[in-house]
Design a protein around this motif. Structure first.
Motif, short mmCIF file in Angstrom:
data_model
loop_
_atom_site.label_atom_id
_atom_site.label_comp_id
_atom_site.label_asym_id
_atom_site.label_seq_id
_atom_site.Cartn_x
_atom_site.Cartn_y
_atom_site.Cartn_z
N LEU A 112 -0.01 -12.33 35.12
CA LEU A 112 0.15 -12.98 36.42
C LEU A 112 0.82 -12.04 37.42
O LEU A 112 0.49 -12.02 38.61
N GLN A 113 1.75 -11.23 36.90
CA GLN A 113 2.51 -10.36 37.80
C GLN A 113 1.62 -9.36 38.52
O GLN A 113 1.92 -8.94 39.65
N ALA A 114 0.50 -8.96 37.89
CA ALA A 114 -0.40 -8.00 38.56
C ALA A 114 -0.94 -8.60 39.85
O ALA A 114 -0.95 -7.93 40.90
N TYR A 115 -1.36 -9.87 39.79
CA TYR A 115 -1.86 -10.51 41.01
C TYR A 115 -0.74 -10.64 42.05
O TYR A 115 -0.96 -10.43 43.24
N LEU A 116 0.45 -10.98 41.58
CA LEU A 116 1.56 -11.17 42.53
C LEU A 116 1.91 -9.86 43.22
O LEU A 116 2.16 -9.82 44.43
N ILE A 117 1.91 -8.75 42.44
CA ILE A 117 2.26 -7.46 43.05
C ILE A 117 1.17 -7.04 44.04
O ILE A 117 1.47 -6.55 45.14
N THR A 170 -7.21 -16.65 30.12
CA THR A 170 -7.02 -15.91 31.35
C THR A 170 -7.03 -14.41 31.11
O THR A 170 -6.73 -13.65 32.01
N GLY A 171 -7.37 -14.00 29.92
CA GLY A 171 -7.53 -12.58 29.69
C GLY A 171 -6.21 -11.87 29.55
O GLY A 171 -5.17 -12.48 29.32
N LEU A 172 -6.27 -10.56 29.70
CA LEU A 172 -5.06 -9.80 29.46
C LEU A 172 -4.43 -9.30 30.74
O LEU A 172 -3.47 -8.55 30.70
N ILE A 173 -4.96 -9.74 31.89
CA ILE A 173 -4.29 -9.37 33.13
C ILE A 173 -3.08 -10.27 33.30
O ILE A 173 -3.22 -11.49 33.29
N ALA A 181 -3.60 -17.33 42.14
CA ALA A 181 -3.08 -16.85 40.85
C ALA A 181 -2.20 -17.91 40.21
O ALA A 181 -2.33 -18.20 39.02
N PHE A 182 -1.32 -18.52 41.01
CA PHE A 182 -0.45 -19.55 40.44
C PHE A 182 -1.27 -20.73 39.94
O PHE A 182 -0.99 -21.30 38.88
N SER A 208 -4.24 -20.73 38.82
CA SER A 208 -5.00 -20.43 37.62
C SER A 208 -4.09 -20.26 36.40
O SER A 208 -4.46 -20.64 35.29
N TYR A 209 -2.91 -19.67 36.59
CA TYR A 209 -2.06 -19.38 35.44
C TYR A 209 -1.10 -20.50 35.09
O TYR A 209 -0.80 -20.73 33.93
N LEU A 210 -0.55 -21.17 36.11
CA LEU A 210 0.50 -22.15 35.85
C LEU A 210 0.04 -23.59 36.02
O LEU A 210 0.73 -24.51 35.61
#
Lengths: 200, 108
Positions: free
Chosen positions: B10-15, B5-8, B54-55, B57-59
């Motif tokens: 998860l919080q960036a998408y949430l914000i 998922t790269g270096l972005i 985002a969730f 993809s990440y979780l």
């Protein structure tokens, strides 16, 4: 940092900036037509964010449904009701805006705090990446079959409802006020030439 | 196939989604043009969609249930936009304005 990661970061920053600036423009611009076009830009950059998240199917659906249907529908509605009108000034409008701005920024601070302080269960399972379209199809035809069918019923209901609501067929007199509400008569008063041309 | 998922974070998408949601709420409260109110609702729905994606993809990268939910949200949003704009058109026929302050038929 290799080149793929930095490209991803740059794309995220550009798309995020477009989303936020576009959303601010949608809310704050005076001309509603500019707002509608900016809304299309926001939808497209959100689709770009979905591509960054390995979700090509949902990105395509976003472009098709939001940019292709919803935004065009909004533009049509603007053209149908677009009349330059001077809005009546209301008392305390500025105060209302400032107060709601305070409430919204408070909500924003709360949400950001929740985002940053929660310990998310990272890293999750490995992403399936390009297989996501097939996985969505499996979901839609197995464990999400009932919502999928209900969505089709919902769309049918919305279509019929929209046709019934937007049809030109109004009561002769308004029930509440008793004043004449016959649509053809009212519009004849406003634009006599146009209606005559249509009815001939 | 492993996709990182790269270096972005998860919080960036949430914000980003939080900011978009708050802009939508402000616009919903303060717009005087009824079409702009509908546009603000679309902004809020999109911010919720960003969160779900985002969730997922990440979780939940294996089952991607969030993407299925996003498809349903897009469906409901399309239906909502159609019905909302139809209501707006019929309001415009009766009131000959799109000012939200003059739609007070159901007030008191």
């Amino acid at each position: 940092m290799n080149i793929a990661n930095s490209t991803e970061l740059i794309c995220f920053i550009i798309l995020g900036t477009i989303v936020i600036v576009g959303a601010l423009g949608v809310v704050f611009l005076n001309n509603i037509v500019y707002s509608a076009f900016l809304l299309g830009g926001v939808f497209m950059s959100v689709a770009g964010l979905y591509l960054l998240l390995n979700a090509s199917f949902v990105a395509a659906a976003q472009i098709l449904v939001y940019v292709g249907a919803v935004n065009v529908l909004i533009l049509f509605a603007i053209m149908l009701v677009n009349k330059r009108e001077e809005l009546k000034p209301i008392k305390g409008l500025q105060l209302r805006r400032i107060l709601s701005g305070l409430v919204c920024s408070g909500l924003l601070i709360l949400l950001i705090r929740v985002d940053l302080t929660t310990t998310w269960n990272l890293p999750g399972p490995n992403a399936i990446g390009e297989l996501s379209t097939e996985r969505i199809g499996e979901h839609l035809f197995t464990d999400y079959l009932l919502p999928f069918e209900l969505a089709s019923v919902l769309l049918l209901m919305a279509m019929i409802g929209a046709i019934v609501l937007a049809r030109r067929d109004v009561l002769v007199s308004d029930i509440g006020t008793g004043e004449s509400a016959d649509q053809i008569l009212i519009e004849k008063k406003k634009t006599p030439i146009l209606i005559d041309k249509i009815s001939q | 196939m492993e996709t990182t998922t790269g270096l972005i974070p998860l919080q960036a998408y949430l914000i980003l989604a939080s900011i978009l949601f708050c802009i939508g709420v402000w616009g919903l409260i303060n717009s005087r043009n009824a079409v702009r109110v509908l546009m603000s609702i679309e902004l809020m729905l999109n911010s919720v969609n960003i969160n779900l994606m985002a969730f997922s993809s990440y979780l939940d990268g294996d089952l991607i249930r969030g993407q299925v939910f996003t498809v349903f949200v897009i469906t409901v949003a399309a239906a909502e936009a159609a019905v909302g704009l139809a209501i707006l058109l019929s309001l415009y026929r009766n009131r000959v304005t799109v000012d939200m302050e003059s739609f007070n038929l159901l007030k008191w």
